[in-house]
Design an enzyme around this catalytic site. Structure first.
Site, PDB file in Angstrom:
ATOM      1  CB  SER A 128      43.113  26.439  18.165  1.00 36.85           C
ATOM      2  OG  SER A 128      41.801  26.580  18.713  1.00 36.85           O
ATOM      3  CD  GLU A 130      37.613  29.071  19.358  1.00 39.43           C
ATOM      4  OE1 GLU A 130      37.413  30.195  19.089  1.00 39.43           O
ATOM      5  OE2 GLU A 130      36.751  28.253  19.423  1.00 39.43           O
ATOM      6  CE1 TYR A 152      43.675  29.557  22.848  1.00 40.96           C
ATOM      7  CE2 TYR A 152      41.875  29.520  21.243  1.00 40.96           C
ATOM      8  CZ  TYR A 152      43.210  28.802  22.320  1.00 40.96           C
ATOM      9  OH  TYR A 152      43.244  27.452  22.161  1.00 40.96           O
TER      10      TYR A 152
HETATM   11  P1  NDP Z   1      44.805  23.813  29.642  1.00 44.12           P
HETATM   12  O1  NDP Z   1      44.441  25.361  29.780  1.00 44.12           O
HETATM   13  O2  NDP Z   1      44.267  22.853  30.258  1.00 44.12           O
HETATM   14  O3  NDP Z   1      46.584  24.091  29.919  1.00 44.12           O
HETATM   15  C1  NDP Z   1      47.336  25.114  29.824  1.00 44.12           C
HETATM   16  C2  NDP Z   1      48.604  24.940  30.540  1.00 44.12           C
HETATM   17  O4  NDP Z   1      49.501  26.162  29.814  1.00 44.12           O
HETATM   18  C3  NDP Z   1      48.617  24.638  31.668  1.00 44.12           C
HETATM   19  O5  NDP Z   1      49.553  23.649  31.948  1.00 44.12           O
HETATM   20  C4  NDP Z   1      49.219  26.072  32.232  1.00 44.12           C
HETATM   21  O6  NDP Z   1      49.882  26.096  33.527  1.00 44.12           O
HETATM   22  C5  NDP Z   1      50.210  26.470  31.141  1.00 44.12           C
HETATM   23  N1  NDP Z   1      50.555  27.778  31.090  1.00 44.12           N
HETATM   24  C6  NDP Z   1      49.780  28.686  30.804  1.00 44.12           C
HETATM   25  N2  NDP Z   1      50.497  29.993  30.878  1.00 44.12           N
HETATM   26  C7  NDP Z   1      51.933  29.589  31.003  1.00 44.12           C
HETATM   27  C8  NDP Z   1      53.160  30.210  30.814  1.00 44.12           C
HETATM   28  N3  NDP Z   1      53.290  31.628  30.924  1.00 44.12           N
HETATM   29  N4  NDP Z   1      54.176  29.582  31.110  1.00 44.12           N
HETATM   30  C9  NDP Z   1      54.101  28.234  31.299  1.00 44.12           C
HETATM   31  N5  NDP Z   1      53.045  27.415  31.270  1.00 44.12           N
HETATM   32  C10 NDP Z   1      51.857  28.248  31.097  1.00 44.12           C
HETATM   33  O7  NDP Z   1      44.925  23.633  28.083  1.00 44.12           O
HETATM   34  P2  NDP Z   1      44.517  22.413  27.430  1.00 44.12           P
HETATM   35  O8  NDP Z   1      45.239  21.355  27.905  1.00 44.12           O
HETATM   36  O9  NDP Z   1      43.059  21.972  27.253  1.00 44.12           O
HETATM   37  O10 NDP Z   1      45.091  22.785  25.908  1.00 44.12           O
HETATM   38  C11 NDP Z   1      46.512  22.417  25.642  1.00 44.12           C
HETATM   39  C12 NDP Z   1      46.844  23.373  24.409  1.00 44.12           C
HETATM   40  O11 NDP Z   1      45.900  23.239  23.078  1.00 44.12           O
HETATM   41  C13 NDP Z   1      46.614  24.828  24.843  1.00 44.12           C
HETATM   42  O12 NDP Z   1      47.694  25.599  23.981  1.00 44.12           O
HETATM   43  C14 NDP Z   1      45.265  25.025  24.218  1.00 44.12           C
HETATM   44  O13 NDP Z   1      45.329  26.679  23.633  1.00 44.12           O
HETATM   45  C15 NDP Z   1      45.213  24.172  22.886  1.00 44.12           C
HETATM   46  N6  NDP Z   1      44.074  23.784  22.385  1.00 44.12           N
HETATM   47  C16 NDP Z   1      43.397  23.163  23.177  1.00 44.12           C
HETATM   48  C17 NDP Z   1      42.144  22.676  22.538  1.00 44.12           C
HETATM   49  C18 NDP Z   1      40.892  22.037  23.432  1.00 44.12           C
HETATM   50  O14 NDP Z   1      39.942  21.787  23.139  1.00 44.12           O
HETATM   51  N7  NDP Z   1      41.361  21.586  24.583  1.00 44.12           N
HETATM   52  C19 NDP Z   1      41.561  22.841  21.183  1.00 44.12           C
HETATM   53  C20 NDP Z   1      42.738  23.449  20.428  1.00 44.12           C
HETATM   54  C21 NDP Z   1      43.896  23.808  20.966  1.00 44.12           C
HETATM   55  P3  NDP Z   1      49.061  26.192  35.077  1.00 44.12           P
HETATM   56  O15 NDP Z   1      48.718  24.855  35.314  1.00 44.12           O
HETATM   57  O16 NDP Z   1      50.298  26.736  35.714  1.00 44.12           O
HETATM   58  O17 NDP Z   1      48.011  27.217  34.643  1.00 44.12           O
HETATM   59  P1  GDP Z   2      35.798  27.434  22.890  1.00 45.07           P
HETATM   60  O1  GDP Z   2      35.342  26.858  21.699  1.00 45.07           O
HETATM   61  O2  GDP Z   2      37.431  27.200  22.991  1.00 45.07           O
HETATM   62  O3  GDP Z   2      35.552  28.720  23.035  1.00 45.07           O
HETATM   63  O4  GDP Z   2      35.389  26.370  24.090  1.00 45.07           O
HETATM   64  P2  GDP Z   2      34.166  26.861  25.349  1.00 45.07           P
HETATM   65  O5  GDP Z   2      33.619  25.480  25.735  1.00 45.07           O
HETATM   66  O6  GDP Z   2      34.641  27.870  26.261  1.00 45.07           O
HETATM   67  O7  GDP Z   2      32.919  27.413  24.279  1.00 45.07           O
HETATM   68  C1  GDP Z   2      32.245  26.500  23.653  1.00 45.07           C
HETATM   69  C2  GDP Z   2      31.103  27.363  22.961  1.00 45.07           C
HETATM   70  O8  GDP Z   2      30.154  27.322  24.070  1.00 45.07           O
HETATM   71  C3  GDP Z   2      31.205  29.007  22.709  1.00 45.07           C
HETATM   72  O9  GDP Z   2      30.471  29.145  21.485  1.00 45.07           O
HETATM   73  C4  GDP Z   2      30.464  29.595  23.818  1.00 45.07           C
HETATM   74  O10 GDP Z   2      29.957  30.851  23.640  1.00 45.07           O
HETATM   75  C5  GDP Z   2      29.324  28.666  24.421  1.00 45.07           C
HETATM   76  N1  GDP Z   2      28.849  28.825  25.714  1.00 45.07           N
HETATM   77  C6  GDP Z   2      27.608  28.968  26.329  1.00 45.07           C
HETATM   78  N2  GDP Z   2      27.569  29.134  27.337  1.00 45.07           N
HETATM   79  C7  GDP Z   2      28.962  28.921  27.882  1.00 45.07           C
HETATM   80  C8  GDP Z   2      29.318  29.012  29.231  1.00 45.07           C
HETATM   81  O11 GDP Z   2      28.781  29.287  30.068  1.00 45.07           O
HETATM   82  N3  GDP Z   2      30.800  29.030  29.344  1.00 45.07           N
HETATM   83  C9  GDP Z   2      31.429  28.909  28.202  1.00 45.07           C
HETATM   84  N4  GDP Z   2      33.039  28.485  28.273  1.00 45.07           N
HETATM   85  N5  GDP Z   2      30.983  28.706  26.961  1.00 45.07           N
HETATM   86  C10 GDP Z   2      29.790  28.651  26.786  1.00 45.07           C
END
Ligand code: NDP
Ligand code: GDP
Length: 334
Positions: A128, A130, A152
């Site tokens: 990520s 992040e 995270y």
């Molecule tokens: P989501 O939060 O939408 O999905 C997370 C998934 O992980 C869900 O299917 C969840 O299952 C599963 N999960 C959580 N805990 C466990 C566990 N203990 N065992 C098995 N499965 C588990 O994430 P995204 O699809 O947005 O992101 C995919 C990956 O990419 C993540 O690792 C995220 O951190 C990373 N990422 C995402 C970014 C983004 O902008 N979206 C940016 C960079 C990295 P359940 O449905 O049961 O909760």
């Molecule tokens: P992140 O980059 O994975 O933390 O994705 P988020 O969508 O959760 O947050 C992106 C940015 O939006 C961060 O800088 C947050 O502090 C800002 N932010 C401002 N208001 C909110 C809010 O109400 N919810 C979330 N999730 N983020 C917020």
């Protein structure tokens, strides 16, 4: 011969789009499903894409190494995409140990299961942006030093380096995609983009009057998840494993995102958005702005969907969802 893929996190945003992509390429797709009392809700994203019945779901949990090993033995995957995580930064401050266990050690469990059972399988780790946190360069690329700012991001950094380490120590085909934020109508509603588009839809339809947000000054490099899963798949088709930054190269503030989403629906964001100190984080990532040059050169990948098009798609999807609710409220809720 058709390839077999295993996706952890298949019920999440990226897992659903990646499953759709791999199915369209003729893969047999298996997904790790953690047990829940609400199984019918958990498949919602896969159902929305119309592929729930096309994927094979197999019970397990990332923090249970025995289940990871059993799944590798059963599925015998050619490609493993480790997308499962506790993925919400704000929650990681409340649940740092759970986040470390799932997001960090969970990736190590998957790497171990692959190494023990199917070391020839290709492995993708969802790293990520992040991890760049308090940015050490204006534009972040694969050579930019990391400075994580949340539990995270610290957990993701551990998983990232474990992936590099397994590649270098055991010769595994393990790649890490350092993905910048990517969104879609399937994004979790707690993330800011989806919270805003859902808020816009509610306000437009008279279901709400205001939207409470935290820090509006932060900027993010937002792309579309549908584009980003293409990059994941491309990494595992390379002869040599490597790490890649995946981003659009454009960064936008939360404030400007609000302006775009409210304007799309004919609303003035300043009439509706209020800020609350409750939503500020203990430590913030102020700016993320990626340089995807390596991915373009080596993978031939670039982001296709513009931010404007993505905002329109997300607002339309949330309007349709809420209109459906207004048109036909279940009698018990009506
Ligand atoms: P989501 O939060 O939408 O999905 C997370 C998934 O992980 C869900 O299917 C969840 O299952 C599963 N999960 C959580 N805990 C466990 C566990 N203990 N065992 C098995 N499965 C588990 O994430 P995204 O699809 O947005 O992101 C995919 C990956 O990419 C993540 O690792 C995220 O951190 C990373 N990422 C995402 C970014 C983004 O902008 N979206 C940016 C960079 C990295 P359940 O449905 O049961 O909760
Ligand atoms: P992140 O980059 O994975 O933390 O994705 P988020 O969508 O959760 O947050 C992106 C940015 O939006 C961060 O800088 C947050 O502090 C800002 N932010 C401002 N208001 C909110 C809010 O109400 N919810 C979330 N999730 N983020 C917020």
């Amino acid at each position: 011969m058709a390839k077999t893929a295993l996706i952890t996190g298949i019920t999440g945003q990226d897992g659903a789009y990646l499953a759709q992509l791999l199915l369209s390429r003729g893969y047999t797709v298996h997904g790790l499903l953690r047990r829940s009392a609400s199984a019918e809700i958990i498949g919602e994203r896969l159902r929305w894409l119309g592929i729930l019945n096309d994927v094979q779901l197999i019970d397990g949990d990332l923090i249970d190494l025995s289940s990871c090993i059993r799944i590798m033995q059963t599925v015998k995957p050619d490609e493993v995409y480790n997308l499962a995580a506790q993925s919400f930064v704000a929650a990681s401050f409340q649940q740092p140990l759970l986040t470390g266990t799932v997001t960090g050690l969970g990736a190590a469990n998957m790497l171990e299961a692959v190494r023990i059972v199917c070391p020839q399988a290709r492995f993708y780790q969802a790293s990520s942006s992040e991890m760049f946190g308090k940015i050490q360069a204006q534009l972040q690329n694969e050579r930019t030093p990391f400075y994580p700012r949340s539990p995270y991001a610290v957990a993701k950094l551990y998983a990232h380096w474990m992936t590099v380490n397994y590649r270098e120590s055991f010769g595994m085909h393990a790649s890490s995609g350092i993905l910048f934020n990517h969104e879609s109508p399937l994004r979790g509603i707690e993330f800011v983009t989806r919270k805003v588009t859902d808020g816009v839809a509610r306000i437009k339809l008279g279901l709400a009057r205001e939207l409470k947000l935290g820090n509006l000054d932060a900027t993010r490099d937002w792309g579309h998840a549908r584009d980003y899963v293409q990059a994941m798949a491309a990494m595992l088709q390379q002869d040599t494993p490597d790490d890649y930054v995946i981003a659009t190269g454009r960064t936008t503030s939360i404030r400007d995102f609000c302006h775009m989403a409210f304007s799309y629906a004919g609303l003035n964001w300043q009439d509706h958005v209020v800020t609350s100190a409750d939503l500020l984080r203990p430590a913030e990532v102020d700016v993320l702005h990626g340089d995807p040059a390596k991915a373009k050169q080596a993978l031939g990948w670039h982001a296709v969907t513009s931010l404007e098009d993505m905002v329109a798609e997300m607002v339309e999807a949330d309007l349709a969802r809420h209109r459906g609710r207004i048109a036909a409220p279940p009698p018990s809720l009506g």
